[in-house]
Design a protein around this motif. Sequence first.
Motif, PDB file in Angstrom:
ATOM      1  N   LEU A   1       0.859  -1.178   0.000  1.00 50.34           N
ATOM      2  CA  LEU A   1       0.000   0.000   0.000  1.00 50.34           C
ATOM      3  C   LEU A   1       0.895   1.227   0.000  1.00 50.34           C
ATOM      4  N   THR A   2       0.482   2.251  -0.733  1.00 51.41           N
ATOM      5  CA  THR A   2       1.292   3.467  -0.746  1.00 51.41           C
ATOM      6  C   THR A   2       0.997   4.292   0.501  1.00 51.41           C
ATOM      7  N   SER A   3       2.007   4.940   1.020  1.00 59.17           N
ATOM      8  CA  SER A   3       1.819   5.756   2.216  1.00 59.17           C
ATOM      9  C   SER A   3       1.065   7.042   1.894  1.00 59.17           C
ATOM     10  N   ASP A   4       0.883   7.359   0.610  1.00 61.27           N
ATOM     11  CA  ASP A   4       0.089   8.526   0.236  1.00 61.27           C
ATOM     12  C   ASP A   4      -1.373   8.344   0.630  1.00 61.27           C
ATOM     13  N   THR A   5      -1.807   7.095   0.694  1.00 62.36           N
ATOM     14  CA  THR A   5      -3.188   6.804   1.066  1.00 62.36           C
ATOM     15  C   THR A   5      -3.446   7.143   2.524  1.00 62.36           C
ATOM     16  N   TYR A   6      -2.449   7.023   3.376  1.00 62.97           N
ATOM     17  CA  TYR A   6      -2.626   7.207   4.818  1.00 62.97           C
ATOM     18  C   TYR A   6      -1.862   8.419   5.316  1.00 62.97           C
ATOM     19  N   THR A   7      -2.120   9.572   4.719  1.00 65.30           N
ATOM     20  CA  THR A   7      -1.484  10.815   5.138  1.00 65.30           C
ATOM     21  C   THR A   7      -2.356  11.499   6.183  1.00 65.30           C
ATOM     22  N   PHE A   8      -1.779  12.490   6.849  1.00 66.60           N
ATOM     23  CA  PHE A   8      -2.514  13.227   7.873  1.00 66.60           C
ATOM     24  C   PHE A   8      -3.741  13.916   7.292  1.00 66.60           C
ATOM     25  N   SER A   9      -3.587  14.482   6.100  1.00 67.72           N
ATOM     26  CA  SER A   9      -4.720  15.207   5.510  1.00 67.72           C
ATOM     27  C   SER A   9      -5.892  14.273   5.227  1.00 67.72           C
ATOM     28  N   ARG A  10      -5.621  13.055   4.842  1.00 66.30           N
ATOM     29  CA  ARG A  10      -6.705  12.111   4.578  1.00 66.30           C
ATOM     30  C   ARG A  10      -7.387  11.660   5.864  1.00 66.30           C
ATOM     31  N   VAL A  11      -6.601  11.465   6.921  1.00 68.30           N
ATOM     32  CA  VAL A  11      -7.193  11.102   8.209  1.00 68.30           C
ATOM     33  C   VAL A  11      -7.989  12.284   8.765  1.00 68.30           C
ATOM     34  N   ALA A  12      -7.507  13.507   8.537  1.00 75.38           N
ATOM     35  CA  ALA A  12      -8.251  14.689   8.969  1.00 75.38           C
ATOM     36  C   ALA A  12      -9.580  14.797   8.231  1.00 75.38           C
ATOM     37  N   ILE A  13      -9.594  14.440   6.970  1.00 72.75           N
ATOM     38  CA  ILE A  13     -10.850  14.440   6.208  1.00 72.75           C
ATOM     39  C   ILE A  13     -11.803  13.398   6.786  1.00 72.75           C
ATOM     40  N   LEU A  14     -11.269  12.223   7.152  1.00 71.77           N
ATOM     41  CA  LEU A  14     -12.089  11.182   7.779  1.00 71.77           C
ATOM     42  C   LEU A  14     -12.673  11.684   9.098  1.00 71.77           C
ATOM     43  N   ALA A  15     -11.849  12.339   9.911  1.00 75.73           N
ATOM     44  CA  ALA A  15     -12.299  12.809  11.222  1.00 75.73           C
ATOM     45  C   ALA A  15     -13.248  13.993  11.121  1.00 75.73           C
ATOM     46  N   SER A  16     -13.286  14.665   9.984  1.00 74.03           N
ATOM     47  CA  SER A  16     -14.177  15.822   9.848  1.00 74.03           C
ATOM     48  C   SER A  16     -15.580  15.431   9.382  1.00 74.03           C
ATOM     49  N   HIS A  17     -15.801  14.159   9.121  1.00 68.60           N
ATOM     50  CA  HIS A  17     -17.140  13.667   8.810  1.00 68.60           C
ATOM     51  C   HIS A  17     -17.699  13.015  10.078  1.00 68.60           C
ATOM     52  N   TRP A  18     -18.994  13.141  10.321  1.00 67.16           N
ATOM     53  CA  TRP A  18     -19.563  12.646  11.576  1.00 67.16           C
ATOM     54  C   TRP A  18     -19.402  11.141  11.733  1.00 67.16           C
ATOM     55  N   LEU A  19     -19.529  10.393  10.645  1.00 62.99           N
ATOM     56  CA  LEU A  19     -19.404   8.936  10.754  1.00 62.99           C
ATOM     57  C   LEU A  19     -17.947   8.532  10.998  1.00 62.99           C
ATOM     58  N   GLY A  20     -17.027   9.197  10.328  1.00 60.66           N
ATOM     59  CA  GLY A  20     -15.610   8.922  10.553  1.00 60.66           C
ATOM     60  C   GLY A  20     -15.188   9.281  11.961  1.00 60.66           C
ATOM     61  N   ALA A  21     -15.696  10.410  12.478  1.00 65.16           N
ATOM     62  CA  ALA A  21     -15.380  10.808  13.851  1.00 65.16           C
ATOM     63  C   ALA A  21     -15.942   9.799  14.850  1.00 65.16           C
ATOM     64  N   LEU A  22     -17.141   9.305  14.588  1.00 66.62           N
ATOM     65  CA  LEU A  22     -17.733   8.296  15.469  1.00 66.62           C
ATOM     66  C   LEU A  22     -16.906   7.010  15.464  1.00 66.62           C
ATOM     67  N   ILE A  23     -16.471   6.592  14.294  1.00 63.03           N
ATOM     68  CA  ILE A  23     -15.642   5.385  14.198  1.00 63.03           C
ATOM     69  C   ILE A  23     -14.321   5.575  14.930  1.00 63.03           C
ATOM     70  N   LEU A  24     -13.676   6.713  14.735  1.00 62.48           N
ATOM     71  CA  LEU A  24     -12.419   6.985  15.444  1.00 62.48           C
ATOM     72  C   LEU A  24     -12.627   7.045  16.953  1.00 62.48           C
ATOM     73  N   TRP A  25     -13.745   7.627  17.386  1.00 64.46           N
ATOM     74  CA  TRP A  25     -14.032   7.708  18.810  1.00 64.46           C
ATOM     75  C   TRP A  25     -14.215   6.324  19.420  1.00 64.46           C
ATOM     76  N   VAL A  26     -14.917   5.443  18.704  1.00 67.86           N
ATOM     77  CA  VAL A  26     -15.105   4.067  19.182  1.00 67.86           C
ATOM     78  C   VAL A  26     -13.770   3.332  19.228  1.00 67.86           C
ATOM     79  N   ILE A  27     -12.930   3.521  18.209  1.00 63.18           N
ATOM     80  CA  ILE A  27     -11.633   2.856  18.156  1.00 63.18           C
ATOM     81  C   ILE A  27     -10.712   3.337  19.276  1.00 63.18           C
ATOM     82  N   ILE A  28     -10.872   4.580  19.705  1.00 62.67           N
ATOM     83  CA  ILE A  28     -10.033   5.124  20.772  1.00 62.67           C
ATOM     84  C   ILE A  28     -10.591   4.778  22.150  1.00 62.67           C
ATOM     85  N   SER A  29     -11.880   5.024  22.357  1.00 61.44           N
ATOM     86  CA  SER A  29     -12.414   4.966  23.713  1.00 61.44           C
ATOM     87  C   SER A  29     -12.707   3.547  24.214  1.00 61.44           C
ATOM     88  N   LEU A  30     -13.304   2.699  23.414  1.00 63.86           N
ATOM     89  CA  LEU A  30     -13.667   1.374  23.905  1.00 63.86           C
ATOM     90  C   LEU A  30     -12.463   0.512  24.278  1.00 63.86           C
TER      91      LEU A  30
END
Length: 118
Positions: free
Chosen positions: A40-69
């Motif tokens: 896999l290319t590391s361009d796929t997993y850059t900070f800007s792409r993760v920030a885009i994921l976290a700026s959507h409500w569903l992505g933020a919910l998924i990240l919150w579950v992955i962190i908190s539980l």
Amino acid sequence: MKRSNEPIFWGLFGAGGMVAAIVTPVCILITGLLIPLGILTSDTYTFSRVAILASHWLGALILWVIISLPMWHAMHRIYHGLHDLGVKSCAVHKWLCYGLAFVVTIASAVLLLQMLTR
């Protein structure tokens, strides 16, 4: 009979264990093997792409579950592991373990909500 709050902690423990068992191996596979080996290319997993994921409500919910539980899972395991180490558990240990999990849960929710409002 005295009511107990233990089922809540066991529920968070079980949910965190399930998330950790399913998500953690995938994260290790992607970040520890597939990207370093060039599959896999590391361009796929850059900070800007993760920030885009976290700026959507569903992505933020998924990240919150992955962190908190998994944090609740780990703190519950540590709290009950103190008994195996011969440490007599008391209210201070319970407040420290579950309090830390609560603080991480709230902090991650606040940070992810800030990402949503950007």
